[in-house]
Design a protein around this motif. Structure first.
Motif, PDB file in Angstrom:
ATOM      1  N   LEU A 426       0.854  -1.194   0.000  1.00 25.85           N
ATOM      2  CA  LEU A 426       0.000   0.000   0.000  1.00 25.85           C
ATOM      3  C   LEU A 426       0.886   1.238   0.000  1.00 25.85           C
ATOM      4  N   MET A 427       1.957   1.141   0.807  1.00 23.32           N
ATOM      5  CA  MET A 427       2.853   2.284   0.920  1.00 23.32           C
ATOM      6  C   MET A 427       3.681   2.468  -0.323  1.00 23.32           C
ATOM      7  N   SER A 428       4.237   1.350  -0.830  1.00 21.58           N
ATOM      8  CA  SER A 428       5.194   1.516  -1.922  1.00 21.58           C
ATOM      9  C   SER A 428       4.477   1.640  -3.250  1.00 21.58           C
ATOM     10  N   VAL A 429       3.725   0.598  -3.615  1.00 17.60           N
ATOM     11  CA  VAL A 429       3.178   0.568  -4.977  1.00 17.60           C
ATOM     12  C   VAL A 429       2.000   1.522  -5.140  1.00 17.60           C
ATOM     13  N   ASP A 430       1.035   1.429  -4.218  1.00 20.55           N
ATOM     14  CA  ASP A 430      -0.202   2.189  -4.423  1.00 20.55           C
ATOM     15  C   ASP A 430       0.021   3.687  -4.282  1.00 20.55           C
ATOM     16  N   ALA A 431       0.827   4.066  -3.295  1.00 18.36           N
ATOM     17  CA  ALA A 431       1.096   5.501  -3.130  1.00 18.36           C
ATOM     18  C   ALA A 431       1.811   6.031  -4.377  1.00 18.36           C
ATOM     19  N   GLN A 432       2.698   5.198  -4.937  1.00 21.20           N
ATOM     20  CA  GLN A 432       3.437   5.590  -6.137  1.00 21.20           C
ATOM     21  C   GLN A 432       2.475   5.799  -7.306  1.00 21.20           C
ATOM     22  N   ARG A 433       1.462   4.918  -7.396  1.00 20.10           N
ATOM     23  CA  ARG A 433       0.500   5.022  -8.500  1.00 20.10           C
ATOM     24  C   ARG A 433      -0.249   6.340  -8.448  1.00 20.10           C
ATOM     25  N   PHE A 434      -0.638   6.742  -7.256  1.00 19.98           N
ATOM     26  CA  PHE A 434      -1.328   8.021  -7.105  1.00 19.98           C
ATOM     27  C   PHE A 434      -0.433   9.134  -7.612  1.00 19.98           C
ATOM     28  N   MET A 435       0.817   9.033  -7.176  1.00 17.09           N
ATOM     29  CA  MET A 435       1.759  10.073  -7.522  1.00 17.09           C
ATOM     30  C   MET A 435       1.888  10.181  -9.039  1.00 17.09           C
ATOM     31  N   ASP A 436       1.937   9.017  -9.718  1.00 22.16           N
ATOM     32  CA  ASP A 436       2.108   9.045 -11.168  1.00 22.16           C
ATOM     33  C   ASP A 436       0.873   9.589 -11.866  1.00 22.16           C
ATOM     34  N   LEU A 437      -0.291   9.274 -11.312  1.00 16.28           N
ATOM     35  CA  LEU A 437      -1.522   9.698 -11.999  1.00 16.28           C
ATOM     36  C   LEU A 437      -1.699  11.210 -11.951  1.00 16.28           C
ATOM     37  N   VAL A 438      -1.354  11.796 -10.800  1.00 18.98           N
ATOM     38  CA  VAL A 438      -1.618  13.235 -10.619  1.00 18.98           C
ATOM     39  C   VAL A 438      -1.064  14.069 -11.771  1.00 18.98           C
ATOM     40  N   THR A 439       0.084  13.627 -12.319  1.00 18.49           N
ATOM     41  CA  THR A 439       0.690  14.401 -13.410  1.00 18.49           C
ATOM     42  C   THR A 439      -0.191  14.451 -14.642  1.00 18.49           C
ATOM     43  N   TYR A 440      -0.993  13.409 -14.836  1.00 16.91           N
ATOM     44  CA  TYR A 440      -1.740  13.319 -16.090  1.00 16.91           C
ATOM     45  C   TYR A 440      -3.237  13.532 -15.921  1.00 16.91           C
ATOM     46  N   ILE A 441      -3.702  13.608 -14.692  1.00 19.39           N
ATOM     47  CA  ILE A 441      -5.157  13.582 -14.461  1.00 19.39           C
ATOM     48  C   ILE A 441      -5.865  14.713 -15.204  1.00 19.39           C
ATOM     49  N   ASN A 442      -5.173  15.854 -15.374  1.00 16.34           N
ATOM     50  CA  ASN A 442      -5.819  16.972 -16.077  1.00 16.34           C
ATOM     51  C   ASN A 442      -6.162  16.640 -17.519  1.00 16.34           C
ATOM     52  N   MET A 443      -5.498  15.639 -18.078  1.00 17.26           N
ATOM     53  CA  MET A 443      -5.799  15.262 -19.463  1.00 17.26           C
ATOM     54  C   MET A 443      -7.261  14.863 -19.614  1.00 17.26           C
ATOM     55  N   VAL A 444      -7.879  14.463 -18.525  1.00 13.58           N
ATOM     56  CA  VAL A 444      -9.274  14.025 -18.616  1.00 13.58           C
ATOM     57  C   VAL A 444     -10.159  15.112 -19.213  1.00 13.58           C
ATOM     58  N   TRP A 445      -9.920  16.379 -18.821  1.00 10.44           N
ATOM     59  CA  TRP A 445     -10.716  17.452 -19.453  1.00 10.44           C
ATOM     60  C   TRP A 445      -9.929  18.171 -20.532  1.00 10.44           C
ATOM     61  N   SER A 446      -8.582  18.169 -20.397  1.00 10.98           N
ATOM     62  CA  SER A 446      -7.774  18.918 -21.346  1.00 10.98           C
ATOM     63  C   SER A 446      -7.756  18.236 -22.719  1.00 10.98           C
ATOM     64  N   ALA A 447      -7.727  16.915 -22.740  1.00  6.73           N
ATOM     65  CA  ALA A 447      -7.693  16.199 -24.026  1.00  6.73           C
ATOM     66  C   ALA A 447      -8.924  16.522 -24.878  1.00  6.73           C
ATOM     67  N   PRO A 448     -10.147  16.393 -24.315  1.00  5.87           N
ATOM     68  CA  PRO A 448     -11.311  16.766 -25.123  1.00  5.87           C
ATOM     69  C   PRO A 448     -11.259  18.219 -25.601  1.00  5.87           C
ATOM     70  N   LEU A 449     -10.754  19.116 -24.740  1.00  9.45           N
ATOM     71  CA  LEU A 449     -10.658  20.525 -25.133  1.00  9.45           C
ATOM     72  C   LEU A 449      -9.729  20.667 -26.342  1.00  9.45           C
ATOM     73  N   GLN A 450      -8.566  20.013 -26.273  1.00 11.67           N
ATOM     74  CA  GLN A 450      -7.623  20.084 -27.391  1.00 11.67           C
ATOM     75  C   GLN A 450      -8.242  19.515 -28.667  1.00 11.67           C
ATOM     76  N   VAL A 451      -8.962  18.401 -28.501  1.00  6.63           N
ATOM     77  CA  VAL A 451      -9.585  17.765 -29.680  1.00  6.63           C
ATOM     78  C   VAL A 451     -10.583  18.733 -30.325  1.00  6.63           C
ATOM     79  N   VAL A 452     -11.404  19.365 -29.489  1.00  8.22           N
ATOM     80  CA  VAL A 452     -12.425  20.282 -30.021  1.00  8.22           C
ATOM     81  C   VAL A 452     -11.763  21.447 -30.755  1.00  8.22           C
ATOM     82  N   LEU A 453     -10.741  22.037 -30.131  1.00 11.82           N
ATOM     83  CA  LEU A 453     -10.043  23.156 -30.780  1.00 11.82           C
ATOM     84  C   LEU A 453      -9.425  22.717 -32.107  1.00 11.82           C
ATOM     85  N   ALA A 454      -8.763  21.556 -32.091  1.00 11.66           N
ATOM     86  CA  ALA A 454      -8.099  21.080 -33.306  1.00 11.66           C
ATOM     87  C   ALA A 454      -9.131  20.872 -34.413  1.00 11.66           C
TER      88      ALA A 454
END
Length: 1515
Positions: A426-454
């Protein structure tokens, strides 16, 4: 026009004029525009920002900055600017009164507005100082804006003065130039940084982080980390170079926020549950009626199977980290919009090249604009990433902290649902996964925005044909979604296998000594390999999926372009694919590629994180120990110290009660003994008093503070002194008194650094008795009111036991005024106790003093009479462990202390034996006492050997094949785009292009070839990666198992587990992907450079310079980043090691009330780890900004040279070159990221290979076998001049022992603590190789045999009964070489048959980790059953009966006499009565043979043996 009237009385000054501004070779802006817009823009900016900024400052004060020369200068400049503006206003009034004509409104309005703005600016400067802002971004941007706007006017005014001198107004010109000069000064001043605020953190820290004090420019370009990079470039970084964390990133700031939010979530759910479950009359469960027992009906109510609402961990996380994270969303929006500037400028540039009449300054203007936009975009993007990474880092800190805090309060039932390994995950793997996701989580709304603009821009460009491309994309989404879902299921399966594998590895490492003694390594290696193979099968399936997804990933953009262009040219004859249409579309499709590729990746990450979130939530929602189960206040003022009324306790609410109908009253200051058979619930009684069990009914009260000595001593990996002091204050005299009383003084003299000696994990370098006494000393030192002692005398020699009883526990001991509850089997102490509790099957059957119970003639009296004859002053007794979390696996190891000149060289066998050799007294310093080797960080570049090792593991042919496929793909890709540029340059005949079908066909064919190559290389790399990880795992597993015992002693199990978990995971899943991406980005960069060179050969002048710059920056960065990564991974192990240790000792930590201290230690370790992580992420940003700058330069130069050479360039080639250049920035950054990732991750291979070069034990098997079949047939042992030492730099532990033992003899081995009794058995099993002399068994020199040939043919029953999780059958016979009948017969002789046949699963009954669900006595009997199964001619008993009560001991002795009557039996004994009937007794003293004869002769001889027998009361 109103504006014209506003600017000039007669409207002669226009606001805008295209002819003078754009369609001319010498552009200039109209006066009116300059006086209004250019003046107002900075003003509006500041007035808009001010309210928000001031509010922010108001709530985020950092302290107060004293007035400094810098601040005075800023304020003065602000005032002067204000005065200049006002002077302009007054001049306007003066002009009006003198000339009489009405002044133009703009001359009043603009200076007034500007003046007010300057006042506001001056006010903000002062307010920032009061709030402790050292450098302000808001103000810097304001001054920059003002200066830029003024620069345009400045140029215009000079042109006007040169062109039309008669229109110049001297006063306004003068004020303007002064104003311009002051703006320059203000800009320079605002880019400097002020002194730190008073009382700031930075003043207190030894090595504070320079970030808070860095200037705004330094912060946005991450210049402030350059200092560390310089150091890292000159020499490898070390711990001392790391900065301390910013206060807002520290554990003590971050963790409480999350814990608080999570608790309030839980409270909310509890409140709603109480509304739904209880009738209103009832008090809420748990606090019901002043601690009255909860009624049964109420318990039933709780269990109603209704779907209760779960507390939401996600919401708690959002509330905690959301506000800071929201800033990143703002950055992301700006960055998304800026992304589309590139293609737009490309469109304008192509148009410019096509239009030969356009003035050439426009080309340069577009190039400059392109450069500025790309640079701003880079800065904003890196800021965005920085916010994301910092959020991720805080998230990880918070999760680790929350899990740690929870682990200290979790109830025993809940604790059993998850193994140590899973919780650490829980400490090593799962906490690490959270950490990795945070960097990309904004893509959830940003990707559709980019697609619409393009799509919007594409529609502008291509019209409805875009829909064809969109259709292809939409089709890709479900394919990717399906792949993501499948990947998730594989992931869960792989995690499960991985958990099992790590759990098994953990147990193997804990019980490695037993594996070696029984020669079971191969059986367990097979078990691990089987789990590993299932894990790899899943990985292989995932690899096939990955290849498909890479295929769609790479081909999607191409298919989109192909379908769009095809539809575009086929719909209508008139549609011509020219350069502008094709390349702007391509640039937009390239932008589209990123969000479309990221979406599936983000979705699968979210899916993974949701799994982790569930696991975390489940763990954090586990039930906690009842805080109110033991009351500490109720007895105040009464004479009772402990009372239990009608107590019923169980280990979990669902099980049947372990303790029933308990009624106990213990007066203050009395000594109470608790006696009873194995498994009668004695330890459980102590756990109930500690509040470790679930109280079902009754009241328990304990007066005052408690100290607890568990049955299995829990020892921390720190110095001996720290283990005793245990966080209390230092009291030197008391400390010495305690050490003396607990008989630790002699041990301190033996240990290499005295009480500064480091004790290994779980106390590996102490014997059983030393651990027990250390545990007791800790309790005594803490000086509490009530002492709960769980059989502390079991593991010590008789005379030591007597000493401890007299000096510590007994009526004359240090603790004589305290209340003591002593669980014991030592009957000799009972007459001195005040009260005896007799326990049978969880109930107290008799209570009273010794005299009362003897007079009563009950079970106790009978029991006492039977055994008193045997056990006079004996107390070397050990008893059953409770079925609690106290780990029974002490990883027995030869405490050959691996870094000290002299050390307790007793194997952990005979508890208490330290071969007392006189150590060199003069070498005693703390270094000497070091034992475990911390994980070391390697330095310097990763050697090529490591890469070569990895390639060999993949297979050379496969590696080359993959490379070839890569090359094919990229060459084809380049050619297809070149083909497109040729197509766009095709001449247009009668409004249409003649060869378009041929062009389209070839374009499509090239795309197909590309797809096939991609699919194949993706597959080949993944399969290669799996082959490599199989090979590497097999080799490290084999190498670790081949290591000698001494290796396991000095290597913390945390490090080994880290290799098998974290590093293997990297090799399994990270390295193949990173290699794939690295190759991809490398070829992309090379391809782009080739195309740009081909189009504009002039760039060749620039590329070498930029290439050098790039290379330098990259090397500069990698040196630092690699070392930071290493420091980070080295400081990661201690977090988990400490956590592991805490989990094993939770009951002790809770009993002593030391939770806060341990939480603080854990936080400190996490912060220490983040100290290395934080500069690592900043270094990444530092690099990205510099590289993107290089990339932006290349783009701008490509555009610039294209503008210069526009006469000779075809639009197609120019479009191709610039669209490639636009991608180059991203590829460059990605390339460095990947190349450093390859270097940092390949370290995993390095660390796995590290253990392949350590020393190994002798061969396991000789080919062909060197022993006669059926050996040993007699069991004659002939020892000649034998001696051994624990380490080559130590003296001999035993020396010149020469004895002959005939087959079938029974020989006892006795001696004082540390005489070398166990060393002899270690020599017999070659756990330690002989230093001199030989041992022959039946005439065969054991040194000539393979280790397995020797160890599998002689048997030992070790002192620590170690079991592994798995079936009972597996624990008795891992190789499946015996039939069920034989196993049942062995169980019958070892008196376990009734117990085992009573279990629901009989032989397949699952033992839990370390055999916790059996008592210590039962485990010892199982070890006896193992010996009975093997039935060899030589049997060694090492203190085998220490853990059982008298009756069981007699059973075991009789079994050994009957079953092994024709075998040679060697017994190491503390209890002399067990060997009085042996053939001969070997007495050892200081490692030499003192006496060797039959017991009766020895007694008559009145030597050492006689003295020992006298001590034990046998003569």
């Amino acid at each position: 026009m109103a504006l014209e009237r506003f600017c000039s009385a007669d409207g002669s000054d226009p606001f805008w004029d295209w002819n003078s501004t754009w369609n001319t070779s010498n552009p200039d802006l109209p006066q009116c525009f300059q006086n209004t817009v250019l003046v107002w823009v900075p003003c509006f900016y500041l007035w808009l920002c001010a309210p928000i900024y001031l509010l922010y400052l108001h709530s985020h004060g950092r302290g107060y900055i004293c007035m400094s020369p810098l601040n005075k200068a800023k304020t003065a400049v602000g005032f002067l600017l204000w005065i200049i503006c006002w002077s302009d206003v007054f001049y306007s009034f003066w002009e009006r009164s003198h000339s009489g004509s009405a002044t133009v409104p703009v001359h009043l309005v603009s200076p007034t507005l500007l003046g007010l703005t300057m006042l506001l600016a001056t006010f903000i400067i002062q307010y920032e100082r009061i709030k402790g802002v050292q450098s302000s971004g808001v103000m810097l941007i304001f001054w920059l804006l003002a200066l830029l706007c003024a620069t345009v006017t400045f140029r215009s005014k000079i042109l006007q003065a040169l062109g039309e001198p008669e229109t110049v107004c001297i006063w306004r010109y003068t004020t303007f130039y002064i104003y311009y000069a002051f703006l320059l000064v203000a800009l320079v001043l605002s880019s400097l940084t002020d002194q730190p605020p008073l009382f700031s953190q930075a003043v207190k820290e030894t090595n504070p982080c320079p970030e808070p004090g860095a200037s705004f420019l330094s912060r946005i370009t991450f210049w402030w980390i350059t200092g560390m990079m310089m150091v890292g470039y000159r020499r490898p970084l070390e711990e001392k170079d790391l900065w301390s964390l910013n206060p807002e990133d520290c554990s003590q700031k971050v963790v409480p926020q999350l814990v608080h939010r999570w608790n309030s979530e839980c409270q909310k759910v509890k409140r709603t549950e109480q509304r739904t479950v209880y009738s209103p009359k009832r008090a809420p469960h748990g606090e019901s009626r002043e601690g009255q027992p909860v009624e049964e009906s109420e318990i039933l109510l709780i269990k109603t199977p209704r779907k209760t609402k779960e507390p939401s961990l996600l919401w708690a996380l959002c509330l905690t980290f959301g506000p800071y994270f929201l800033i990143s969303c703002l950055y992301k929006i700006i960055q998304d919009v800026l992304m589309f500037v590139g293609p737009e400028i490309l469109r304008l540039l192509i148009r410019f090249v096509n239009d030969s009449s356009a003035p050439s300054w426009q080309g340069f203007f577009y190039t400059a604009l392109l450069f500025i936009c790309t640079c701003v975009q880079s800065l904003i993007l890196q800021r965005y990433f920085h916010v994301c990474f910092v959020s991720g880092m805080r998230l990880r800190t918070a999760i680790i902290g929350a899990v740690y805090r929870k682990a200290l309060v979790i109830s025993n039932a809940a604790r059993r649902t998850s193994t140590v390994g899973e919780i650490v995950n829980l400490m090593s793997v799962d906490a690490q996964r959270f950490m990795d996701l945070v960097t990309y989580i904004n893509m959830v709304w940003s990707a559709p925005l980019q697609v619409v603009l393009a799509l919007y821009f594409l529609w502008q460009n291509l019209g409805p044909s875009v829909l064809a491309g969109v259709a292809v994309m939409v089709l890709m989404v479900p394919i990717n979604a399906v792949i993501a879902m499948k990947t998730k299921t594989y992931q869960v399966a792989q995690m499960k296998s991985k958990d099992n594998r790590i759990k098994l590895m953990n147990e193997m490492l804990n019980g490695i000594k037993v594996l070696k003694l029984y020669a079971w390594e191969l059986a367990f290696k097979e078990k691990v390999t089987a789990i590993r193979e299932s894990e790899l099968r899943v990985l292989k399936k995932a690899a096939y999926l990955g290849a498909v997804s890479t295929f769609t990933w790479v081909c999607a953009p191409f298919l989109v372009a192909l379908s769009t262009f095809a539809v575009y040219v086929l719909i209508d004859e008139e549609n011509v694919l020219d350069a502008q249409t094709a390349f702007v579309s391509l640039a937009l499709f390239n932008i589209l590629r990123f969000p479309l590729n990221m979406l599936p990746f983000v979705i699968s990450s979210i899916v993974q994180v949701s799994v982790s979130l569930k696991r975390l939530r489940a763990f954090l929602s586990n039930e906690e120990l009842q805080l109110d189960s033991v009351e500490h206040t109720t007895l105040a003022g009464s004479a009772q110290s402990i009372s239990i009324v009608d107590g019923v306790f169980s280990w979990s609410k669902t099980e049947t009660p372990t303790l029933k109908r308990l009624n106990v009253c213990i007066p203050e200051g009395s000594l109470v003994a608790v006696v009873g058979h194995v498994g009668s619930g004695k330890s459980s009684l102590l756990s109930a008093l500690l509040g470790e069990m679930d109280k079902l009914e009754g009241v328990v009260a304990v007066k005052g503070s408690v100290a607890y000595v568990p049955q299995q001593a829990w020892i921390q990996n720190s110095t001996l002194k720290e283990n005793i002091v245990f966080g209390q204050g230092k009291r030197e005299d008391w400390y010495n008194q305690v050490v003396e009383a607990c008989a630790l003084q002699p041990d301190l003299e033996i240990l290499p650094a005295g009480d500064e000696t480091e004790i290994g994990e779980k106390g590996v370098n102490l014997s059983g008795g030393q651990k027990q006494r250390l545990s007791l000393a800790r309790a005594v030192y803490c000086d509490r009111a009530v002492y709960l002692l769980d059989d502390p005398l079991s593991a010590v020699d008789a005379h030591v036991g007597k000493h401890i009883f007299d000096h510590v526990i007994g009526p004359q001991g240090i603790l004589k005024d305290k209340t003591r509850v002593l669980v014991t089997h030592g009957l000799s102490y009972l007459p001195q106790t005040d009260l005896i509790l007799v326990m049978v099957e969880g109930e107290i059957t008799e209570v009273g003093s010794y005299q009362q119970l003897m007079a009563k003639e009950g079970a106790f009296a009978e029991f006492q009479r039977t055994y008193t004859t045997v056990d006079q002053a004996e107390d070397g007794e050990f008893k059953t462990a409770p079925k609690t979390g106290a780990k029974a696996v002490e990883n027995g190891a030869v405490p050959a202390l691996i870094g000290s000149p002299a050390v307790n060289s007793e194997s952990k066998k005979s508890p208490e034996a330290n071969d007392a050799r006189e150590p060199n007294k003069n070498t005693r310093n703390a270094e000497t006492g070091k034992l475990t080797e911390a994980d070391k960080a390697n330095t310097g570049r990763v050697k090529m050997v490591i890469f070569w090792a990895y390639l060999k593991a993949i297979g050379v042919f496969l590696s080359c094949f993959s490379l070839l496929l890569f090359l094919t793909h990229h060459v084809v890709s380049l050619f297809s785009n070149y083909w497109l540029s040729l197509w766009t340059d095709d001449p247009v005949v009668n409004g249409t292009q003649p060869y378009r079908l041929m062009r389209l066909g070839v374009y499509g064919g090239l795309g197909l070839t590309q797809g096939v190559a991609v699919f194949c290389y993706s597959l080949s790399i993944s399969i290669g990666g799996i082959m490599a990880s199989r090979f590497l795992h097999q080799s490290i597993l084999y190498e670790v198992l081949r290591s000698p015992m001494s290796f396991f002693e000095k290597t913390p199990s945390g490090n080994l587990v880290n290799r098998f978990a974290k590093e293997m995971d990297t090799i399994d899943s990270v390295i193949p992907n990173i290699l794939k991406m690295f190759m991809g980005s490398l070829f992309n960069v090379l391809g782009s450079c080739l195309i740009i060179l081909f189009a504009t050969p002039l760039v060749a002048i620039i590329i070498p310079f930029l290439g050098l710059l790039y290379f330098f920056v990259q090397r500069f960065y990698v040196a630092t980043s690699r070392q930071l990564k290493r420091l980070e991974s080295v400081s990661r192990s201690p977090i988990y090691t400490h956590f592991n240790e805490t989990l094993l000792g939770t009951s002790v930590i809770r009993a002593f009330g030391e939770q806060e201290r341990f939480i603080h230690q854990s936080d400190h370790r996490v912060d220490h780890n983040q100290k290395a992580y934080y500069p690592g992420i900043v270094a990444n940003r530092w690099l990205a900004i510099r590289l993107e700058f290089v990339g932006n330069c290349i783009v701008s130069f490509a555009a610039l040279f294209a503008v210069i050479a526009r006469e000779s360039l075809s639009p197609g080639i120019m479009g191709l070159s610039i669209s490639y250049a636009l991608q180059l920035t991203a590829s460059l950054t990605w390339l460095v990221r990947m190349s450093s990732d390859v270097e940092t991750n390949i370290v995993a291979v390095e660390r796995v290979k590290e253990y392949c070069n350590t020393e190994k034990e002798a061969e396991w098997q000789h080919e062909p076998p060197t022993i006669p079949p059926g050996w040993p047939s007699q069991g004659c042992i002939d020892i000649r001049g034998f001696g051994l030492r624990y380490r080559h730099d130590l003296d001999l532990a035993i020396r010149n022992i020469t004895i002959t033992i005939n087959g079938g003899e029974k020989v006892g081995i006795v001696g004082r603590t540390g005489a070398g009794k166990s060393s002899l058995t270690l020599g017999l099993f070659r756990i330690i190789e002989a230093a001199e002399g030989h041992i022959f068994i039946d005439g065969v020199d054991i040194a000539s045999l393979g280790l397995h040939e020797l160890r599998s043919r002689i048997t030992i029953i070790p002192q620590d009964p170690v079991l592994f999780s798995g079936s009972l059958r597996m624990n008795l016979d891992p190789f499946d070489s015996y039939s069920d009948e034989e196993i049942w017969r062995a169980l019958e002789f070892s008196h376990l048959k009734n117990f085992v046949s009573g279990l629901p699963d009989k032989l397949s009954h699952e033992c839990s980790e370390g055999g916790e669900n059996l008592s210590v006595g039962q485990r010892q009997l199982l070890c006896l059953a193992r010996a009975l199964l093997r039935k060899t001619k030589v049997l060694v008993l090492d203190e085998a009966t220490a853990a059982v009560d008298m009756e069981t001991d007699n059973l075991i002795q009789s079994t050994i006499r009957s079953q092994f009557d024709d075998s040679t039996v060697l017994t190491i004994a503390h209890r002399l009565n067990t060997i009085m009937d042996y053939t001969r007794v070997l007495v050892l003293d200081k490692g030499e043979m003192a006496e060797f004869d039959s017991p009766s002769n020895l007694l008559a001889h009145r030597g050492v043996f006689y003295k020992m027998a006298k001590d034990a009361g046998l003569v």
